[in-house]
Motif scaffolding. Structure first.
Motif, mmCIF file in Angstrom:
data_model
loop_
_atom_site.group_PDB
_atom_site.id
_atom_site.type_symbol
_atom_site.label_atom_id
_atom_site.label_comp_id
_atom_site.label_asym_id
_atom_site.label_seq_id
_atom_site.Cartn_x
_atom_site.Cartn_y
_atom_site.Cartn_z
ATOM 1 N N HIS A 123 16.404 22.402 -9.482
ATOM 2 C CA HIS A 123 17.349 21.330 -9.826
ATOM 3 C C HIS A 123 16.838 19.963 -9.362
ATOM 4 N N ALA A 124 16.241 19.911 -8.170
ATOM 5 C CA ALA A 124 15.712 18.638 -7.674
ATOM 6 C C ALA A 124 14.593 18.141 -8.580
ATOM 7 N N LEU A 125 13.695 19.031 -8.948
ATOM 8 C CA LEU A 125 12.591 18.651 -9.825
ATOM 9 C C LEU A 125 13.112 18.210 -11.186
ATOM 10 N N SER A 170 22.190 40.973 -6.757
ATOM 11 C CA SER A 170 22.885 39.749 -6.364
ATOM 12 C C SER A 170 21.858 38.746 -5.860
ATOM 13 N N PRO A 171 22.201 37.466 -5.900
ATOM 14 C CA PRO A 171 21.255 36.447 -5.440
ATOM 15 C C PRO A 171 20.881 36.679 -3.973
ATOM 16 N N SER A 172 19.649 36.352 -3.632
ATOM 17 C CA SER A 172 19.209 36.477 -2.241
ATOM 18 C C SER A 172 19.322 35.117 -1.569
ATOM 19 N N VAL A 173 19.126 35.097 -0.273
ATOM 20 C CA VAL A 173 19.133 33.836 0.462
ATOM 21 C C VAL A 173 18.082 32.894 -0.127
ATOM 22 N N HIS A 174 16.933 33.436 -0.468
ATOM 23 C CA HIS A 174 15.834 32.609 -0.994
ATOM 24 C C HIS A 174 16.153 32.055 -2.383
ATOM 25 N N THR A 175 17.087 32.675 -3.094
ATOM 26 C CA THR A 175 17.494 32.180 -4.408
ATOM 27 C C THR A 175 18.028 30.755 -4.307
ATOM 28 N N PHE A 176 18.734 30.455 -3.224
ATOM 29 C CA PHE A 176 19.275 29.105 -3.047
ATOM 30 C C PHE A 176 18.148 28.076 -2.932
ATOM 31 N N ARG A 177 17.078 28.448 -2.256
ATOM 32 C CA ARG A 177 15.918 27.554 -2.118
ATOM 33 C C ARG A 177 15.279 27.303 -3.481
ATOM 34 N N HIS A 178 15.056 28.377 -4.240
ATOM 35 C CA HIS A 178 14.454 28.235 -5.567
ATOM 36 C C HIS A 178 15.334 27.392 -6.481
ATOM 37 N N THR A 179 16.634 27.604 -6.404
ATOM 38 C CA THR A 179 17.569 26.844 -7.227
ATOM 39 C C THR A 179 17.519 25.365 -6.867
ATOM 40 N N PHE A 180 17.492 25.061 -5.568
ATOM 41 C CA PHE A 180 17.396 23.667 -5.142
ATOM 42 C C PHE A 180 16.132 23.018 -5.678
ATOM 43 N N ILE A 181 15.000 23.685 -5.524
ATOM 44 C CA ILE A 181 13.728 23.106 -5.964
ATOM 45 C C ILE A 181 13.760 22.832 -7.460
ATOM 46 N N LEU A 234 4.280 24.739 -6.361
ATOM 47 C CA LEU A 234 5.425 24.153 -7.059
ATOM 48 C C LEU A 234 5.330 24.261 -8.574
ATOM 49 N N GLU A 235 4.147 24.561 -9.086
ATOM 50 C CA GLU A 235 3.957 24.596 -10.539
ATOM 51 C C GLU A 235 4.907 25.558 -11.234
ATOM 52 N N LYS A 236 5.217 26.660 -10.574
ATOM 53 C CA LYS A 236 6.080 27.657 -11.211
ATOM 54 C C LYS A 236 7.478 27.134 -11.496
ATOM 55 N N TYR A 237 7.878 26.069 -10.794
ATOM 56 C CA TYR A 237 9.219 25.532 -10.998
ATOM 57 C C TYR A 237 9.296 24.593 -12.197
ATOM 58 N N VAL A 238 8.158 24.071 -12.640
ATOM 59 C CA VAL A 238 8.161 23.109 -13.735
ATOM 60 C C VAL A 238 8.735 23.733 -14.996
ATOM 61 N N HIS A 239 8.333 24.965 -15.297
ATOM 62 C CA HIS A 239 8.812 25.587 -16.535
ATOM 63 C C HIS A 239 10.290 25.951 -16.463
ATOM 64 N N MET A 240 10.861 25.955 -15.257
ATOM 65 C CA MET A 240 12.281 26.293 -15.120
ATOM 66 C C MET A 240 13.191 25.086 -15.292
ATOM 67 N N PRO A 258 4.710 15.976 -5.525
ATOM 68 C CA PRO A 258 4.501 15.763 -4.092
ATOM 69 C C PRO A 258 5.779 15.397 -3.331
ATOM 70 N N ILE A 259 6.697 14.707 -3.990
ATOM 71 C CA ILE A 259 7.964 14.345 -3.335
ATOM 72 C C ILE A 259 8.772 15.599 -3.043
ATOM 73 N N VAL A 260 8.957 16.429 -4.054
ATOM 74 C CA VAL A 260 9.703 17.672 -3.853
ATOM 75 C C VAL A 260 8.959 18.560 -2.857
ATOM 76 N N GLY A 261 7.650 18.617 -2.972
ATOM 77 C CA GLY A 261 6.851 19.423 -2.053
ATOM 78 C C GLY A 261 7.036 19.016 -0.605
ATOM 79 N N ALA A 262 7.131 17.712 -0.355
ATOM 80 C CA ALA A 262 7.332 17.227 1.012
ATOM 81 C C ALA A 262 8.676 17.680 1.570
#
Length: 171
Positions: free
Chosen positions: A107-109, A94-105, A138-144, A124-128
């Motif tokens: 989707h925001a990106l 099942s999704p973990s608490v941290h899954t919500f953070r990864h999902t936000f990053i 943050l690079e790992k989120y680009v391919h997602m 840098p905006i998302v990173g801030a």
């Protein structure tokens, strides 16, 4: 926000007039302001008002102890809510608490890149917002994101020709 940052929130960290939360001394000692939506701001104002009689300045308290919720307790509650909502995972876990953070990053990106902003401005905006000081994190989120490599290359095409080409002296 990270689970530890959320559980450390104090009532005074919320600026309801500006819809901003202050994160003090987050991971790596990084402090930052995190914008929140108007609806979340309204919900948190109501929650804090209803729990204002509590002795503790922390926002999220255990109903059993009256003290701050532990990360394990928060994870237990989130998993319970996920089960109650009937959310299942394709992979079995099942999704973990941290899954919500990864999902936000992600989707925001994706949303920022789809708006036409280039990657070097978006990261840098998302990173801030999420407290990453190193863009490599943050690079790992680009391919997602839903941006294809062709679309990414097209958006970066104005950078072509920025550097002069090296020519053969015979030309």
């Amino acid at each position: 926000m990270r689970i530890g940052e959320i559980l450390a929130l104090r009532r005074k960290d919320f600026d309801f007039d500006n819809n901003v939360v202050s994160v003090l001394d987050g991971k790596g000692g990084v402090s930052r302001y995190v914008p929140i939506s108007g609806t979340l701001s309204d919900s948190m104002r109501l929650y804090i008002t209803k729990t204002s009689g509590e002795d503790c300045e922390l926002v999220f308290l255990s109903w059993r102890t009256g003290k701050g919720i532990s990360p394990t307790g928060a994870q237990f509650l989130v998993h319970r809510f996920i089960d109650m909502a009937g959310v299942t995972s394709h992979g079995g876990d099942s999704p973990s608490v941290h899954t919500f953070r990864h999902t936000f990053i992600t989707h925001a990106l994706d949303k920022i890149l789809r708006s036409g902003m280039d990657l070097y401005t978006a990261l840098p905006i998302v990173g801030a917002y999420v407290g990453h000081t190193n863009l490599r994190d943050l690079e790992k989120y680009v391919h997602m994101t839903g941006i294809s490599i062709e679309e990414f290359n097209r958006r970066q095409s104005p950078l072509e020709g920025l550097l002069p080409e090296v020519c053969d002296e015979d030309e």
